[in-house]
Design an enzyme around this catalytic site. Sequence first.
Site, PDB file in Angstrom:
ATOM      1  N   ASP A 179       0.818  -1.539   0.209  1.00 58.48           N
ATOM      2  CA  ASP A 179      -0.003  -0.153   0.206  1.00 58.48           C
ATOM      3  C   ASP A 179       0.697   1.144  -0.140  1.00 58.48           C
ATOM      4  OD1 ASP A 179      -3.298   0.889   0.698  1.00 58.48           O
ATOM      5  OD2 ASP A 179      -1.436   2.420   1.610  1.00 58.48           O
ATOM      6  N   ASN A 187      -2.825  13.061  -3.425  1.00 56.62           N
ATOM      7  CA  ASN A 187      -3.471  12.871  -4.512  1.00 56.62           C
ATOM      8  C   ASN A 187      -3.878  14.352  -4.460  1.00 56.62           C
ATOM      9  OD1 ASN A 187      -4.319  11.613  -6.560  1.00 56.62           O
ATOM     10  ND2 ASN A 187      -5.485   9.795  -4.904  1.00 56.62           N
ATOM     11  N   HIS A 192      -4.613  14.517  -9.416  1.00 55.13           N
ATOM     12  CA  HIS A 192      -4.606  13.420  -9.125  1.00 55.13           C
ATOM     13  C   HIS A 192      -4.106  12.842 -10.455  1.00 55.13           C
ATOM     14  CE1 HIS A 192      -8.054  12.143  -6.453  1.00 55.13           C
ATOM     15  NE2 HIS A 192      -8.739  13.472  -6.937  1.00 55.13           N
ATOM     16  N   ASP A 196      -1.866   9.093 -10.930  1.00 53.89           N
ATOM     17  CA  ASP A 196      -1.440   8.399 -11.011  1.00 53.89           C
ATOM     18  C   ASP A 196      -0.209   8.033 -11.992  1.00 53.89           C
ATOM     19  OD1 ASP A 196      -4.518   8.428 -11.437  1.00 53.89           O
ATOM     20  OD2 ASP A 196      -5.404   9.166 -12.994  1.00 53.89           O
ATOM     21  N   GLU A 222      -4.439   2.319  -4.491  1.00 61.50           N
ATOM     22  CA  GLU A 222      -3.016   2.641  -3.920  1.00 61.50           C
ATOM     23  C   GLU A 222      -2.980   1.036  -3.468  1.00 61.50           C
ATOM     24  OE1 GLU A 222      -4.793   4.566  -0.510  1.00 61.50           O
ATOM     25  OE2 GLU A 222      -5.668   3.912  -2.302  1.00 61.50           O
TER      26      GLU A 222
END
Length: 306
Positions: A179, A187, A192, A196, A222
């Site tokens: 994670d 973010n 965002h 990504d 994630e």
Amino acid sequence: MNDIHHSLFQLFESSPVLVAAYDDFDRLRYANKAFRSAYFIEPCETPFWPDLMRRNHHAKRGTVIRAADFEEWLISTQSRRGKVGFKAFETDLFDGRWLWMTETVREDGWMLCIATDVTDLKASAREIRQDRDLAIKASYTDVLTGVANRRFVTARIEDMLQRQVSDELSSLGCLCVLDIDHFKSINDQFGHHNGDLVLKDLAKRIHRLVRRTDCFGRVGGEEFVLTLPATSIEQARRIVERMLVSVRQSRPLKDRPDFKYTFSVGVAAAKPGDTSISLFSRADRALYVAKLAGRDQIHIDDSSSD
């Protein structure tokens, strides 16, 4: 016996069928004359499969790869290559030939590839068959990162749990749940799009360190999962430690060269009687402990029961 081996070798060398064998690290260990000719391999060469595909693609020879980004295609293909016991598919070469390729994987990870020229068979239906193969590939692929998705990874966990262990010292394998640390803050702070890019960077860096016998995929947000069949806890720890180091060194945002990120990992060893749910639950709990302990680290599950 040596005479038999020599006869088999001569038979393979003179056959028009393409024959090759790769080890569990995906290095070519044997290829007959037909295979070497089709993929431009010198008799003494033992290249890794991704290196072979990369150099042939750049030289416009060997397998035709219809992808805008070769490296993304490579990650996506490797995330499924050699993960199941048997696979068959069609592929075409730059010289115009179409091949029917089969991949047979042994318990130890070695893979036998056999390809037959089917250029003259059912040429009119090739497009339909290609569309079918692409649809199957898409159903097992995470759209953003290109690695395996939850569906494919879950099936590989089930495969790992069904393995036959030869003795008490052998291991079914391990499951790792990964994670990205503080991903929501990434973010919120950087947007965002950059989030990504971080997800893609993690997938790329982890995938470079994954053996062909392992399976790495994104299961949501994630969170990623790594299956390590026939791998002990200590082996799993060493593998994941290299991944932690690689990600710590990454600077994935070109417009923010000082930005860096980390991830946390929970690892659980598979036990007889485990299901994919029980094994995942233990690895996920170990991940939670790693987060509580400060993140950017591994925690090994030490529970005796679920």
